[in-house]
Each structure stands twice: as structure tokens, then as C-alpha cells.
Design an enzyme around this catalytic site. Structure first.
Site, mmCIF file in Angstrom:
data_model
loop_
_atom_site.group_PDB
_atom_site.id
_atom_site.type_symbol
_atom_site.label_atom_id
_atom_site.label_comp_id
_atom_site.label_asym_id
_atom_site.label_seq_id
_atom_site.Cartn_x
_atom_site.Cartn_y
_atom_site.Cartn_z
ATOM 1 N N HIS A 74 138.217 106.979 34.979
ATOM 2 C CA HIS A 74 137.141 107.868 34.549
ATOM 3 C C HIS A 74 135.920 107.102 34.051
ATOM 4 C CE1 HIS A 74 139.516 107.067 30.913
ATOM 5 N NE2 HIS A 74 138.474 107.389 30.181
ATOM 6 N N HIS A 108 147.765 115.698 33.574
ATOM 7 C CA HIS A 108 147.515 114.842 32.408
ATOM 8 C C HIS A 108 146.298 115.399 31.667
ATOM 9 C CE1 HIS A 108 147.533 110.705 30.500
ATOM 10 N NE2 HIS A 108 146.346 111.159 30.150
ATOM 11 N N HIS A 161 136.537 102.936 33.863
ATOM 12 C CA HIS A 161 137.727 102.222 33.405
ATOM 13 C C HIS A 161 138.959 103.047 33.748
ATOM 14 C CE1 HIS A 161 136.274 104.732 30.114
ATOM 15 N NE2 HIS A 161 137.511 104.818 29.662
ATOM 16 N N TYR A 168 150.442 99.432 25.303
ATOM 17 C CA TYR A 168 149.706 100.628 25.720
ATOM 18 C C TYR A 168 149.961 100.886 27.204
ATOM 19 C CZ TYR A 168 145.692 103.652 26.632
ATOM 20 O OH TYR A 168 144.888 104.686 27.016
ATOM 21 N N GLU A 214 134.085 104.465 23.997
ATOM 22 C CA GLU A 214 135.466 104.427 23.512
ATOM 23 C C GLU A 214 135.826 103.022 23.047
ATOM 24 O OE1 GLU A 214 137.927 105.634 26.770
ATOM 25 O OE2 GLU A 214 136.572 107.215 27.396
ATOM 26 N N HIS A 222 135.143 100.489 26.063
ATOM 27 C CA HIS A 222 134.672 101.051 27.322
ATOM 28 C C HIS A 222 133.480 101.911 26.971
ATOM 29 C CE1 HIS A 222 139.034 100.175 28.159
ATOM 30 N NE2 HIS A 222 138.377 99.384 28.976
HETATM 31 FE FE LIG Z 1 138.560 106.249 28.527
#
Ligand SMILES: [Fe+2]
Length: 451
Positions: free
Chosen positions: A347, A304, A383, A362, A353, A377
Site C-alpha cells: 500500500h 485483511h 511499502h 513482525y 507510519e 514509511h
Molecule cells: Fe503501512
């Protein structure tokens, strides 16, 4: 060529064939456009006398000495000094600028809000602006603010410009018209608009109520990201950005101009519409972009990639590779990676963000992050997927899977984002958001091979 048209009382130039009517294609091109034939001087910028008795005027978006000057020459009925009188301070208490830090508001936390609801109050682009977060400092031209707008009313003989910022507008509901000095942009959900610093405009409601998001960029302008190994195709292509053709009105009515300057608002009274630019040329102009034209690139075998793969626009800071703001789009796409946890991984990030949902669901948060909703975040706060998203993605049959009906975005900035008092105390904060991670299980028991 088709012919000129009347739009909202403004006379708009004819459009070259082969492009969207009313717009010119390209990002940051050196455009030229005129409503009346011969209004645009050719071969020079500042003739002794301009045609039609127009006044020549330059709008500079960069310092004169910038290595890549961004400036536009306008040929207008009156110079802008006639659209500016003595100023009177006015208050727009919900339209905030950085720094805007309140001791009673805790910005440290993972936050999510339901859509900010409409009210019965008539609200314009200015009175309906609700600032959620601010970052950096408007006085030093670094950082940003994130706003939600709730607009029900057209600005009547009223105009606005921000000396502080470039505005990136992301509609979520309703249709707006930005009648600007340099032309007319009609905007609806799934599109975005960029309004440069210093550009004067009024906002009309075409279909209300209108709600959406604004990223107010105090720093260097948004630009297309460097594509590196991706090369010249996919992501956001320059030709899909649309800059309006010139449009003007010659209307002598008492009018108000509001200016945002160093986080303060001031009004000035004038005797005419300031939307009087008959012709212009240059590379400092508003534009819009249809997000449905964004061609996402991703992992096609395993793993990813970082979300930066979905960057639509980036506003640089002084540090190469570290943006003042990235505008990132999460839209419909195929997921095909093998042996891969496909949603975003857990992460912490030095960048902060802020996400908004334009429509749909989402993938990392199937519940609770609804269209019109926002999440934050902040810098170095952990998160990632909620428990259900994690379990589903960990146990899914990994065939090709279309993520459909989804369009969310992120305003990501290198600066921590501070909640406004509105965001912390009035907006519909989901108190239980942090609980989305509480049911995540400990799976480790020391057994090799356990998954
Ligand atoms: Fe993020």
C-alpha cells in the site's frame, strides 16, 4: 483500604481495595485522591483557606471554554509560582521539535534502523532523548515528534515538564519511574504511559539501562478511538488504564526545573522539590496501560482489515476521522482468514507510519526489524511485505495460525515525518532496507488462472 506508603521519599496515599496498588482505574475519569485525610476540599474547589495550609491550584489541559474541559485541581504545599524562577536557556541538541528540516537529510524514502545503541555516557531522560522524526509545527500545536530514549541515570533533584506536548512513552528495555506532581507511575516494557502537557515530573531508573520510544503529541490529547460497530468490548478497555494516586514529598533542597517550551529548553533554579501535591481531583492526569490487556479484533472469515482495527489511542486533528496521531498495536493474535493473503498488503498511505518493535518478530518483515528497531514509511511511499513474507503467505496452508511472540506498534500521523539529523546521519540506519523488495518477482505472463 490499605495504608499509605513511602516510595522514593514521597509519601503516597492509600489505595482503594480492588484496584492495582498505587493506581485508580479508568480513562479520563474525574478522579480524586488525597494523601492526608481531609486535604481534598469536598463540594467546592477554592475554599477561603485550604486544609493543612495547602494552596489550591488548577492545571488546565484545555481552554477554559472547551466543550469538554480537562482540568485538575491540586492542593499543594507551595503554589507552582514558587517552583518557577528566572529562566536560562539550555541546549539539548538531540531533543528536537518540528519543524526540524535539514537540507542534507533526505526524508523521502523507506527507512529502517537497528536499535539505537547504548553508550558509556551517563544519560538522563532529558540528555538521553534522541529525536528520530518530527512532523507538523510545535508552535501551532499540530503534529508530533518520535523519539528514542536511552536512560541510565536518575534525575537528581531535577524535574521536567513539556509545555509543548503530551508524551506517550513506550518502553522497550529497562524500568523507569515517573515521579509526577500527581503521583507515581512505574513503567516497564509491554506497558505505556501518557504524561499530559504541563505535568511536572522527574524520571528515575529502576532497572537500567532503559530504552524505549516516545511519541510527543503537540496537538489534542490522546483519547480512546470511537468503536463504531465493534461496540463496548475488546480493543483497549477504559478500566485497564491506571492513574496514580496522589503522592508528595516535602523536601527542601536546591533543585532544577527544565521546561520545554516552543521547542526550546530553559532551566530555573528553586529551593525545594516541586512534587508537593498532597491531594488532587480532576480528569487531567497521567496514566499507564498494560498492552497485554489489548484485545485485538480482526477478520474471522476472509480478507485483511485496515490496521486501524488495532488502534489503542487516537489524538484527533481538526478533521474528523483524520488523526493527528494514531497509536496502533500489532500483538499476538490468531490468524484464521480463509483464501486470504494474511499479512499487511502492499500500500501507499496519505498518513505517515513510524513503527517500533517492542519484542519478537513482525509478520510482514520476518528479518531485520528487530526489538528496539524502527521503520518509517512516509507519506505516499509504497511499502508492504518483503519477498519471503509474500511467498510464505501466498503459499501457506491456511489453517488457524497463532502469531506468537510479537509486539510492534505504529505512530501514524496525518503529517509527513522529517528525519532529524541524528536519524539521517548518526542512528544505525539499515542502508539495505529497501533491498527487501528487490527480489519480488514478476509472475504475470498473460496466462489465465496463473497464481
Ligand atoms: Fe503501512
Amino acid at each position: 483500604m490499605n495504608t499509605q506508603a513511602q516510595v522514593s521519599g514521597l509519601t503516597r496515599a492509600a489505595t482503594p481495595m480492588g484496584t492495582t496498588e498505587g493506581y485508580m482505574p479508568g480513562f479520563g475519569n474525574d478522579f480524586e485522591t488525597e494523601v492526608l485525610p481531609g486535604a481534598l476540599p469536598q463540594g467546592m474547589n477554592s475554599p477561603q483557606k485550604c486544609n493543612y495550609g495547602l494552596y489550591g491550584e488548577q492545571l488546565s489541559g484545555t481552554a477554559f471554554t472547551d466543550v469538554r474541559p480537562e482540568r485538575t485541581w491540586c492542593y499543594r504545599i507551595r503554589p507552582s509560582v514558587k517552583h518557577s524562577n528566572r529562566y536560562r536557556r539550555v541546549e539539548l541538541p538531540y531533543f528536537r521539535s518540528a519543524p526540524d528540516i535539514h537540507p542534507e537529510v533526505t526524508s523521502l524514502g523507506q527507512y529502517r534502523w537497528d536499535p539505537v545503541p547504548h553508550t558509556d555516557a551517563p544519560l538522563t531522560w532529558l540528555t538521553g532523548m534522541r529525536t528520530m522524526t518530527t512532523a507538523g509545527d510545535v508552535n501551532t500545536q499540530v503534529g508530533m515528534a518520535a523519539h528514542v530514549y536511552l536512560v541510565t541515570e536518575t534525575m537528581q533533584d531535577a524535574y521536567f515538564y513539556s509545555a509543548d506536548s503530551e508524551m506517550l512513552v513506550v518502553p522497550q528495555e529497562g524500568q523507569l519511574r515517573f515521579a509526577t506532581e500527581l503521583g507515581i507511575i512505574d513503567l516497564e516494557p509491554k506497558e505505556i504511559a501518557i504524561l499530559p502537557r504541563g505535568l511536572l515530573y522527574r524520571v528515575e531508573v529502576l532497572d537500567g539501562p532503559a530504552r524505549g520510544f516516545v511519541c510527543e503529541n503537540y496537538g489534542q490529547k490522546f483519547e480512546l478511538p470511537g468503536r463504531g460497530p465493534i461496540g463496548a468490548n475488546c480493543m483497549a478497555n477504559p478500566r485497564d488504564f491506571k492513574t496514580p494516586v496522589a503522592a508528595f514529598e516535602d523536601r527542601e533542597v536546591p533543585s532544577t526545573v527544565t521546561v520545554k517550551w516552543c521547542g526550546q529548553f530553559h532551566e530555573t533554579q528553586i529551593g525545594q522539590s516541586p512534587l508537593d501535591v498532597v491531594a488532587w481531583h480532576g480528569n487531567y492526569a497521567p496514566c499507564k496501560y498494560d498492552l497485554r490487556n489489548y484485545c485485538p479484533v480482526g477478520a474471522i472469515l476472509f480478507d485483511h482489515p485496515d490496521p486501524s482495527i488495532f488502534t489503542v489511542l487516537t489524538a484527533p486533528s481538526g478533521q474528523p476521522g483524520t488523526a493527528n496521531i494514531d497509536f496502533v498495536l500489532f500483538r499476538e493474535r490468531w490468524m484464521v482468514a480463509e483464501d486470504t493473503f494474511r499479512p499487511p498488503w502492499y500500500h501507499k498511505n496519505i498518513m505517515s507510519e513510524l513503527m517500533g518493535n517492542i519484542y519478537g518478530q513482525y509478520d510482514a518483515k520476518p528479518q531485520g526489524f528487530v526489538p528496539g528497531g524502527i521503520s518509517l514509511h512516509n507519506m505516499m511511499l509504497p511499502h508492504g511485505p518483503d519477498r519471503d513474507a509474500f511467498e510464505k503467505a501466498s503459499n501457506a496452508n491456511l489453517g488457524p495460525d497463532k502469531l506468537d511472540n510479537t509486539m510492534s506498534f505504529m505512530f501514524e500521523t496525518r503529517f509527513p515525518q522529517h528525519l532529524t539529523r541524528f536519524a539521517g546521519t548518526e542512528a544505525p540506519l539499515q542502508d539495505d532496507y529497501i533491498d527487501c523488495w528487490k527480489d519480488i518477482e514478476k509472475k504475470f505472463d498473460g496466462t489465465p488462472g496463473r497464481k
